[in-house]
Write a protein that holds these residues in place. Structure first.
Motif, PDB file in Angstrom:
ATOM      1  N   UNK A 152     -15.161  -6.498  -4.567  1.00 18.63           N
ATOM      2  CA  UNK A 152     -14.031  -6.671  -5.469  1.00 18.63           C
ATOM      3  C   UNK A 152     -12.932  -7.286  -4.367  1.00 18.63           C
ATOM      4  N   UNK A 153     -11.966  -8.159  -5.050  1.00 22.55           N
ATOM      5  CA  UNK A 153     -11.000  -8.824  -4.477  1.00 22.55           C
ATOM      6  C   UNK A 153      -9.840  -8.374  -3.776  1.00 22.55           C
ATOM      7  N   UNK A 154      -9.412  -8.843  -2.801  1.00 24.15           N
ATOM      8  CA  UNK A 154      -8.058  -8.461  -2.330  1.00 24.15           C
ATOM      9  C   UNK A 154      -6.978  -9.495  -2.785  1.00 24.15           C
ATOM     10  N   UNK A 155      -5.702  -8.872  -2.753  1.00 24.91           N
ATOM     11  CA  UNK A 155      -5.174  -7.576  -2.669  1.00 24.91           C
ATOM     12  C   UNK A 155      -5.842  -6.870  -3.435  1.00 24.91           C
ATOM     13  N   UNK A 156      -6.099  -5.566  -2.758  1.00 22.60           N
ATOM     14  CA  UNK A 156      -7.055  -4.490  -3.481  1.00 22.60           C
ATOM     15  C   UNK A 156      -6.045  -3.852  -4.590  1.00 22.60           C
ATOM     16  N   UNK A 157      -6.839  -3.510  -5.644  1.00 23.03           N
ATOM     17  CA  UNK A 157      -5.994  -2.911  -6.778  1.00 23.03           C
ATOM     18  C   UNK A 157      -5.366  -1.614  -6.450  1.00 23.03           C
ATOM     19  N   UNK A 158      -6.279  -0.901  -5.488  1.00 20.40           N
ATOM     20  CA  UNK A 158      -6.044   0.546  -5.033  1.00 20.40           C
ATOM     21  C   UNK A 158      -5.070   0.533  -4.086  1.00 20.40           C
ATOM     22  N   UNK A 159      -4.383  -0.485  -3.650  1.00 17.33           N
ATOM     23  CA  UNK A 159      -3.651  -0.425  -2.464  1.00 17.33           C
ATOM     24  C   UNK A 159      -1.905   0.019  -3.084  1.00 17.33           C
ATOM     25  N   UNK A 160      -1.342   0.844  -2.838  1.00 15.65           N
ATOM     26  CA  UNK A 160      -0.227   1.516  -3.531  1.00 15.65           C
ATOM     27  C   UNK A 160       1.087   0.659  -2.659  1.00 15.65           C
TER      28      UNK A 160
END
Ligand code: SF4
Ligand code: SF4
Length: 189
Positions: free
Chosen positions: A61-69
């Protein structure tokens, strides 16, 4: 990993999740791709071997991570993939081992985040606004345009090349900082 250090350092940092240090994260055996996809990670599968049908599929999965708030917490912390669970940067390890004072580490983190922000600002000024793409990929895209002699719209040639020189220096400085303080190969997640 102790619980105090992630609170103390990582929640002020996020560089290993926000596309500064890495381009993507590869899942490992035992990671549940379907579950992680359901949690919102934008997983992409590919076959590394020669055969398009029998080689094992690897997921990234790519970064910036979609799970990073926005507050730098991980939205899927309890279920985060193996690489995320196991990763500790050199700075984190040094603080954990007593080799670096937390205050000194926080200063390094603050300075590095400022360097990354300067790179983002220059990328924007050169028309590269893909904020959901890693910094190294964004820089490579701009570099390819300049290598091909394409000047960004809205900038005269001299200004564009001055900005690109500034960007190249900023990227180099950031890369050096990431390699010496965080991870020897910043793009290899
Ligand atoms: S780069 Fe290091 S200090 Fe920053 S969030 Fe990742 S592990 Fe924590
Ligand atoms: S899943 Fe969580 S720990 Fe892993 S890259 Fe995304 S935000 Fe960071």
């Amino acid at each position: 990993m102790s619980t105090a250090l992630p609170e103390q350092l990582c929640l002020q940092c996020g560089l290993c999740c926000d596309g500064t240090l890495f381009r993507d994260v590869e899942l490992q055996p035992g990671d549940d791709a379907n579950h992680l996809r359901a949690l919102g990670l934008a997983l992409r599968g590919s076959r590394a071997g020669r055969s398009p049908t029998t080689s094992p599929v690897t997921f990234k999965f790519p970064q910036p991570c979609a799970a990073l708030c926005a507050d730098l917490r991980c939205q899927v912390y309890a279920a985060r993939p193996t690489r995320c669970r196991e990763f500790e940067c050199a700075l984190f390890k040094s603080v954990a081992a007593g080799g670096t004072e937390p205050a000194a580490a926080l200063k390094v983190i603050r300075q590095t985040r400022q360097q990354a922000e300067q790179v983002r600002r220059l990328l924007r000024e050169l028309g590269e606004t893909s904020e959901r793409v890693s910094l190294s990929k964004r820089f490579q895209k701009v570099k390819r345009q300049f290598d091909a002699g394409v000047v960004p719209a809205g900038l005269d040639r001299e200004t564009a090349y001055d900005r690109f020189a500034e960007l190249s220096l900023a990227v180099h400085g950031l890369d050096q900082r990431l390699r010496t303080k965080f991870h020897p190969d910043p793009t290899d997640g």
